[in-house]
Design a protein around this motif. Sequence first.
Motif, PDB file in Angstrom:
ATOM      1  N   GLY A   8     100.106   7.268  76.521  1.00  0.00           N
ATOM      2  CA  GLY A   8     100.575   6.018  77.125  1.00  0.00           C
ATOM      3  C   GLY A   8     102.087   5.901  77.086  1.00  0.00           C
ATOM      4  N   ALA A   9     102.681   6.232  75.938  1.00  0.00           N
ATOM      5  CA  ALA A   9     104.137   6.141  75.813  1.00  0.00           C
ATOM      6  C   ALA A   9     104.830   7.140  76.741  1.00  0.00           C
ATOM      7  CB  ALA A   9     104.559   6.374  74.367  1.00  0.00           C
ATOM      8  N   ILE A  10     104.281   8.333  76.853  1.00  0.00           N
ATOM      9  CA  ILE A  10     104.857   9.335  77.770  1.00  0.00           C
ATOM     10  C   ILE A  10     104.787   8.822  79.207  1.00  0.00           C
ATOM     11  CG2 ILE A  10     104.483  11.629  78.790  1.00  0.00           C
ATOM     12  CD1 ILE A  10     103.671  12.539  75.902  1.00  0.00           C
ATOM     13  N   ASN A  11     103.655   8.227  79.569  1.00  0.00           N
ATOM     14  CA  ASN A  11     103.523   7.694  80.933  1.00  0.00           C
ATOM     15  C   ASN A  11     104.426   6.493  81.171  1.00  0.00           C
ATOM     16  OD1 ASN A  11     101.520   8.916  82.952  1.00  0.00           O
ATOM     17  ND2 ASN A  11     100.572   9.231  80.943  1.00  0.00           N
ATOM     18  N   ALA A  12     104.652   5.677  80.153  1.00  0.00           N
ATOM     19  CA  ALA A  12     105.592   4.564  80.292  1.00  0.00           C
ATOM     20  C   ALA A  12     107.000   5.109  80.534  1.00  0.00           C
ATOM     21  CB  ALA A  12     105.559   3.674  79.051  1.00  0.00           C
ATOM     22  N   PHE A  13     107.385   6.123  79.758  1.00  0.00           N
ATOM     23  CA  PHE A  13     108.681   6.777  79.942  1.00  0.00           C
ATOM     24  C   PHE A  13     108.802   7.327  81.359  1.00  0.00           C
ATOM     25  CE2 PHE A  13     111.086  10.697  80.158  1.00  0.00           C
ATOM     26  CZ  PHE A  13     112.311  10.359  79.572  1.00  0.00           C
ATOM     27  N   ALA A  49      99.789   2.862  81.631  1.00  0.00           N
ATOM     28  CA  ALA A  49     100.409   3.372  80.398  1.00  0.00           C
ATOM     29  C   ALA A  49     100.184   2.338  79.295  1.00  0.00           C
ATOM     30  CB  ALA A  49     101.901   3.622  80.612  1.00  0.00           C
ATOM     31  N   ALA A  50     100.379   1.069  79.617  1.00  0.00           N
ATOM     32  CA  ALA A  50     100.114   0.001  78.646  1.00  0.00           C
ATOM     33  C   ALA A  50      98.629  -0.020  78.269  1.00  0.00           C
ATOM     34  CB  ALA A  50     100.552  -1.346  79.205  1.00  0.00           C
ATOM     35  N   ILE A  54      96.916   0.328  74.588  1.00  0.00           N
ATOM     36  CA  ILE A  54      95.929  -0.638  74.080  1.00  0.00           C
ATOM     37  C   ILE A  54      94.693   0.094  73.588  1.00  0.00           C
ATOM     38  CG2 ILE A  54      94.330  -2.476  74.784  1.00  0.00           C
ATOM     39  CD1 ILE A  54      96.643  -3.461  76.663  1.00  0.00           C
ATOM     40  N   VAL A  55      94.216   1.050  74.368  1.00  0.00           N
ATOM     41  CA  VAL A  55      93.053   1.838  73.951  1.00  0.00           C
ATOM     42  C   VAL A  55      93.346   2.537  72.622  1.00  0.00           C
ATOM     43  CG1 VAL A  55      91.654   3.879  74.505  1.00  0.00           C
ATOM     44  CG2 VAL A  55      92.086   2.152  76.263  1.00  0.00           C
ATOM     45  N   GLY A  56      94.506   3.154  72.520  1.00  0.00           N
ATOM     46  CA  GLY A  56      94.871   3.837  71.274  1.00  0.00           C
ATOM     47  C   GLY A  56      94.924   2.892  70.088  1.00  0.00           C
ATOM     48  N   LEU A  57      95.493   1.731  70.282  1.00  0.00           N
ATOM     49  CA  LEU A  57      95.568   0.746  69.194  1.00  0.00           C
ATOM     50  C   LEU A  57      94.183   0.249  68.805  1.00  0.00           C
ATOM     51  CD1 LEU A  57      98.726  -1.240  70.323  1.00  0.00           C
ATOM     52  CD2 LEU A  57      98.542   0.323  68.364  1.00  0.00           C
ATOM     53  N   LEU A  58      93.326  -0.001  69.801  1.00  0.00           N
ATOM     54  CA  LEU A  58      91.966  -0.446  69.506  1.00  0.00           C
ATOM     55  C   LEU A  58      91.177   0.615  68.743  1.00  0.00           C
ATOM     56  CD1 LEU A  58      90.926  -2.351  72.753  1.00  0.00           C
ATOM     57  CD2 LEU A  58      91.203  -3.310  70.453  1.00  0.00           C
ATOM     58  N   MET A  59      91.439   1.879  69.046  1.00  0.00           N
ATOM     59  CA  MET A  59      90.732   2.955  68.354  1.00  0.00           C
ATOM     60  C   MET A  59      91.009   2.929  66.850  1.00  0.00           C
ATOM     61  SD  MET A  59      90.954   6.160  70.937  1.00  0.00           S
ATOM     62  CE  MET A  59      89.369   6.738  71.462  1.00  0.00           C
ATOM     63  N   GLY A  60      92.159   2.414  66.473  1.00  0.00           N
ATOM     64  CA  GLY A  60      92.476   2.300  65.055  1.00  0.00           C
ATOM     65  C   GLY A  60      91.885   1.061  64.410  1.00  0.00           C
ATOM     66  N   GLN A  61      91.334   0.148  65.224  1.00  0.00           N
ATOM     67  CA  GLN A  61      90.844  -1.124  64.710  1.00  0.00           C
ATOM     68  C   GLN A  61      89.327  -1.285  64.761  1.00  0.00           C
ATOM     69  OE1 GLN A  61      93.051  -3.314  63.310  1.00  0.00           O
ATOM     70  NE2 GLN A  61      94.505  -1.665  63.682  1.00  0.00           N
ATOM     71  N   ILE A  62      88.675  -0.591  65.681  1.00  0.00           N
ATOM     72  CA  ILE A  62      87.232  -0.756  65.833  1.00  0.00           C
ATOM     73  C   ILE A  62      86.556   0.609  65.677  1.00  0.00           C
ATOM     74  CG2 ILE A  62      87.516  -2.780  67.312  1.00  0.00           C
ATOM     75  CD1 ILE A  62      86.839  -1.088  69.734  1.00  0.00           C
ATOM     76  N   PRO A  63      85.247   0.595  65.414  1.00  0.00           N
ATOM     77  CA  PRO A  63      84.533   1.868  65.254  1.00  0.00           C
ATOM     78  C   PRO A  63      84.624   2.747  66.503  1.00  0.00           C
ATOM     79  CG  PRO A  63      83.155   0.009  64.572  1.00  0.00           C
ATOM     80  CD  PRO A  63      84.394  -0.562  65.211  1.00  0.00           C
ATOM     81  N   ALA A  64      84.536   4.036  66.277  1.00  0.00           N
ATOM     82  CA  ALA A  64      84.594   5.011  67.376  1.00  0.00           C
ATOM     83  C   ALA A  64      83.554   4.657  68.438  1.00  0.00           C
ATOM     84  CB  ALA A  64      84.356   6.416  66.852  1.00  0.00           C
ATOM     85  N   SER A  65      83.956   4.812  69.687  1.00  0.00           N
ATOM     86  CA  SER A  65      83.089   4.450  70.795  1.00  0.00           C
ATOM     87  C   SER A  65      83.359   5.368  71.975  1.00  0.00           C
ATOM     88  CB  SER A  65      83.365   2.993  71.184  1.00  0.00           C
ATOM     89  OG  SER A  65      82.890   2.704  72.469  1.00  0.00           O
ATOM     90  N   ALA A  66      82.287   5.896  72.554  1.00  0.00           N
ATOM     91  CA  ALA A  66      82.443   6.716  73.761  1.00  0.00           C
ATOM     92  C   ALA A  66      83.015   5.872  74.897  1.00  0.00           C
ATOM     93  CB  ALA A  66      81.101   7.321  74.167  1.00  0.00           C
ATOM     94  N   LEU A  74      89.805   7.872  81.611  1.00  0.00           N
ATOM     95  CA  LEU A  74      89.753   7.424  83.009  1.00  0.00           C
ATOM     96  C   LEU A  74      91.064   6.780  83.444  1.00  0.00           C
ATOM     97  CD1 LEU A  74      86.082   6.170  83.209  1.00  0.00           C
ATOM     98  CD2 LEU A  74      87.094   8.039  84.529  1.00  0.00           C
ATOM     99  N   MET A  75      91.728   6.088  82.532  1.00  0.00           N
ATOM    100  CA  MET A  75      93.042   5.538  82.884  1.00  0.00           C
ATOM    101  C   MET A  75      94.029   6.664  83.157  1.00  0.00           C
ATOM    102  SD  MET A  75      93.596   2.163  80.586  1.00  0.00           S
ATOM    103  CE  MET A  75      92.347   0.907  80.455  1.00  0.00           C
ATOM    104  N   LEU A  76      93.986   7.717  82.348  1.00  0.00           N
ATOM    105  CA  LEU A  76      94.875   8.857  82.587  1.00  0.00           C
ATOM    106  C   LEU A  76      94.539   9.545  83.909  1.00  0.00           C
ATOM    107  CD1 LEU A  76      97.136  10.766  81.752  1.00  0.00           C
ATOM    108  CD2 LEU A  76      95.425  12.072  80.457  1.00  0.00           C
ATOM    109  N   ILE A  77      93.267   9.759  84.161  1.00  0.00           N
ATOM    110  CA  ILE A  77      92.843  10.362  85.431  1.00  0.00           C
ATOM    111  C   ILE A  77      93.302   9.483  86.600  1.00  0.00           C
ATOM    112  CG2 ILE A  77      90.805  10.881  86.860  1.00  0.00           C
ATOM    113  CD1 ILE A  77      89.455  11.774  84.153  1.00  0.00           C
ATOM    114  N   GLY A  78      93.186   8.178  86.431  1.00  0.00           N
ATOM    115  CA  GLY A  78      93.642   7.255  87.473  1.00  0.00           C
ATOM    116  C   GLY A  78      95.128   7.379  87.735  1.00  0.00           C
ATOM    117  N   ILE A  79      95.920   7.499  86.671  1.00  0.00           N
ATOM    118  CA  ILE A  79      97.368   7.681  86.848  1.00  0.00           C
ATOM    119  C   ILE A  79      97.643   8.937  87.660  1.00  0.00           C
ATOM    120  CG2 ILE A  79      99.523   8.266  85.657  1.00  0.00           C
ATOM    121  CD1 ILE A  79      98.584   6.367  83.365  1.00  0.00           C
TER     122      ILE A  79
END
Length: 123
Positions: A8-13, A49-50, A54-66, A74-79
């Motif tokens: 996300g940060a790379i895409n924001a850059f 990118a944002a 958000i997805v990355g931050l949520l991954m640190g807060q909630i249990p792993a989820s497919a 899919l957001m990366l593929i969309g970009i």
Amino acid sequence: MKTFIIIGAINAFLSVALGAFGAHGLEGKVAPKYLDIWKTGVQYQMFHAAGLMIVGLLMGQIPASAFLTWSGWLMLIGIILFSGSLYILTLTQISVLGAITPLGGVAFLAGWVLLVLAVLKLS
């Protein structure tokens, strides 16, 4: 977790850099119509990118989820498909490339739906 924050940060850059390139490097070299197309690509790249961060931050807060993992991919593929096709369309003016753009849009939509489902799954 870190993966999507970094992507996300790379895409924001990249969206800032590509926005500056469009404003300064393409002005006067492509028709205003194509500058608008370029700007749309930059705008959607930054939004997603944002979303990736958000997805990355949520991954640190909630249990792993497919759902959450696929949301990020899919957001990366969309970009790549949406913004990438708009950038190439602007530079080449090959209009058939516009057919790829909706596939990226569908990937964006699916990514956001999966993000919602990942959060709803917690309840």
